[in-house]
Design a protein around this motif. Structure first.
Motif, PDB file in Angstrom:
ATOM      1  N   GLY A   1      -7.696   9.718  -2.769  1.00  0.00           N
ATOM      2  CA  GLY A   1      -7.323   8.544  -3.540  1.00  0.00           C
ATOM      3  C   GLY A   1      -5.915   8.102  -3.220  1.00  0.00           C
ATOM      4  O   GLY A   1      -5.265   8.644  -2.324  1.00  0.00           O
ATOM      5  N   PRO A   2      -5.412   7.116  -3.939  1.00  0.00           N
ATOM      6  CA  PRO A   2      -4.094   6.560  -3.652  1.00  0.00           C
ATOM      7  C   PRO A   2      -2.983   7.609  -3.747  1.00  0.00           C
ATOM      8  O   PRO A   2      -2.981   8.441  -4.661  1.00  0.00           O
ATOM      9  CB  PRO A   2      -3.920   5.482  -4.728  1.00  0.00           C
ATOM     10  N   ARG A   3      -2.085   7.560  -2.785  1.00  0.00           N
ATOM     11  CA  ARG A   3      -0.923   8.451  -2.798  1.00  0.00           C
ATOM     12  C   ARG A   3       0.301   7.696  -3.336  1.00  0.00           C
ATOM     13  O   ARG A   3       0.431   6.493  -3.146  1.00  0.00           O
ATOM     14  CB  ARG A   3      -0.612   8.965  -1.393  1.00  0.00           C
ATOM     15  N   THR A   4       1.194   8.438  -3.974  1.00  0.00           N
ATOM     16  CA  THR A   4       2.491   7.924  -4.400  1.00  0.00           C
ATOM     17  C   THR A   4       3.537   8.941  -3.984  1.00  0.00           C
ATOM     18  O   THR A   4       3.378  10.139  -4.272  1.00  0.00           O
ATOM     19  CB  THR A   4       2.550   7.725  -5.929  1.00  0.00           C
TER      20      THR A   4
ATOM     21  N   THR B   1      -0.150   4.226   1.464  1.00  0.00           N
ATOM     22  CA  THR B   1      -0.393   2.816   1.187  1.00  0.00           C
ATOM     23  C   THR B   1      -0.702   2.525  -0.271  1.00  0.00           C
ATOM     24  O   THR B   1      -0.733   1.377  -0.687  1.00  0.00           O
ATOM     25  CB  THR B   1      -1.566   2.294   2.040  1.00  0.00           C
ATOM     26  N   GLY B   2      -0.978   3.579  -1.057  1.00  0.00           N
ATOM     27  CA  GLY B   2      -1.358   3.374  -2.447  1.00  0.00           C
ATOM     28  C   GLY B   2      -2.771   2.875  -2.614  1.00  0.00           C
ATOM     29  O   GLY B   2      -3.102   2.242  -3.619  1.00  0.00           O
ATOM     30  N   THR B   3      -3.640   3.166  -1.630  1.00  0.00           N
ATOM     31  CA  THR B   3      -5.045   2.749  -1.701  1.00  0.00           C
ATOM     32  C   THR B   3      -5.940   3.971  -1.536  1.00  0.00           C
ATOM     33  O   THR B   3      -5.498   5.055  -1.167  1.00  0.00           O
ATOM     34  CB  THR B   3      -5.375   1.730  -0.597  1.00  0.00           C
ATOM     35  N   ASP B   4      -7.243   3.764  -1.749  1.00  0.00           N
ATOM     36  CA  ASP B   4      -8.205   4.854  -1.601  1.00  0.00           C
ATOM     37  C   ASP B   4      -8.323   5.317  -0.153  1.00  0.00           C
ATOM     38  O   ASP B   4      -8.891   6.383   0.112  1.00  0.00           O
ATOM     39  CB  ASP B   4      -9.581   4.422  -2.112  1.00  0.00           C
ATOM     40  N   ALA B   5      -7.802   4.531   0.786  1.00  0.00           N
ATOM     41  CA  ALA B   5      -7.871   4.900   2.199  1.00  0.00           C
ATOM     42  C   ALA B   5      -6.788   5.901   2.598  1.00  0.00           C
ATOM     43  O   ALA B   5      -6.773   6.384   3.733  1.00  0.00           O
ATOM     44  CB  ALA B   5      -7.773   3.655   3.079  1.00  0.00           C
ATOM     45  N   ASP B   6      -5.894   6.228   1.679  1.00  0.00           N
ATOM     46  CA  ASP B   6      -4.791   7.138   2.008  1.00  0.00           C
ATOM     47  C   ASP B   6      -5.306   8.510   2.420  1.00  0.00           C
ATOM     48  O   ASP B   6      -6.112   9.122   1.706  1.00  0.00           O
ATOM     49  CB  ASP B   6      -3.860   7.309   0.803  1.00  0.00           C
TER      50      ASP B   6
END
Length: 320
Positions: free
Chosen positions: A34-37, A83-88
């Protein structure tokens, strides 16, 4: 004391290549969690060279976000991106997590951001410094690591006089060993570990201060270049087939080379002083004299250029 200007983007990243690891497979070297931060930086030592290409392979069980050479070329490459998206892709960089031997900083990090091991790879931006644990790290690499860390620290809201402590009270820097214990893996090794905990702080704080409270905070000073001296042989007509510089033989080649990766230009062999802006992938440069071991070339303008990422343009290419 002036109020720090915390506008994001004030501290630029160092020059770097972008070669994202698009061939990685979920479950092999990375997970799609999932999204990374970004909540900090994870530091690693590669135990070899060529980390960017190797980690990008789909069969390799590991992935960091960045890789950088430990040598004078200081080639830095972004191979994964938050990127903060599910593609991370959460690369397998910091594992495994062992709370029984983890440092107090590591335990606090895991507890703060979810309480489970996956948050380490999700929320630390990782970098792999090439070379082995006890290998020295060139000052050019140390400089670019400090600029990278300063850029990330500033954008993560850390005031210069608080670095490396974030506003939430946690540190911004974590060594791999802090999560798994030294008995499992000594990464990032003694040399990089000492740098992170001492010299890095001394280098980053002035960078942050100049950007956040300096008179020209909104416009950081650009790089300063110094003209490279022209070798005497290059002033002759015709130029001799070989020349000696600092006791080393350079042979005349006078050929064009294509640049494959970001490459610095220097005033002398092994110097950290830049003579001009870096050469970028796709640039063509004429090398007049080549070092006897083929590691350095002297360009038409006199700059000394490391040859690691230059490939000679053969006759058929030039004819085309």
């Amino acid at each position: 004391m002036s109020t720090p200007d915390m506008t994001k983007g004030l501290v630029a990243l160092p020059e770097h290549n972008v070669a994202l690891a698009t061939r990685k497979v979920n479950g092999v070297g990375m997970d799609l969690l999932g999204p990374r931060t970004r909540h900090g930086l994870g530091w690693h030592r590669a135990q070899g060279n060529g980390a960017a290409g190797w980690l990008s392979r789909p069969d390799v069980r590991g992935l960091t976000d960045w890789a950088i050479s430990e040598n004078a070329d200081a080639t830095m490459t972004e191979i994964n991106r938050i990127t903060g998206t599910d593609a991370d892709m959460s690369g397998w960089a910091q594992g495994p997590y062992n709370s029984a031997v983890a440092s107090e900083d590591a335990r606090q990090f895991v507890a703060a951001y979810g309480g489970f091991a996956s948050v380490i790879n999700m929320h630390l931006e990782s970098i792999e410094v090439e070379g082995f644990y006890d290998d020295p790290i060139h000052d050019n690499t140390r400089r670019d690591l400090a600029r990278w860390a300063a850029s990330r620290a500033h954008d993560d809201g850390i005031a210069w006089d608080r670095y490396p402590i974030k506003p939430d009270g946690l540190t911004h820097n974590y060594g791999h060993r802090e999560f798994c214990g030294v008995a499992y893996k000594a990464c990032p090794g003694s040399v990089l570990w000492a740098y992170i905990n001492g010299e890095l702080i001394d280098r980053v704080q002035p960078i942050l201060k100049a950007a956040q409270v300096g008179a020209t905070a909104a416009k950081p000073a650009g790089p300063v270049y110094r003209r490279a001296p022209m070798p005497p042989a290059m002033k002759l007509d015709p130029m001799p087939d070989a020349t000696m510089l600092n006791g080393v033989t350079f042979r005349l080649v006078n050929r064009e080379f294509r640049v494959e990766a970001l490459t610095g230009c220097y005033t002398s062999v092994g110097s950290a002083t830049r003579s001009r802006s870096s050469l970028r992938p796709g640039d063509v440069v004429r090398i007049v004299y080549l070092h006897e071991n083929n590691k350095w070339g002297i360009a038409a303008g006199g700059s000394r250029i490391p040859m690691a990422h230059l490939s000679e343009i053969v006759d058929v290419d030039q004819a085309a």
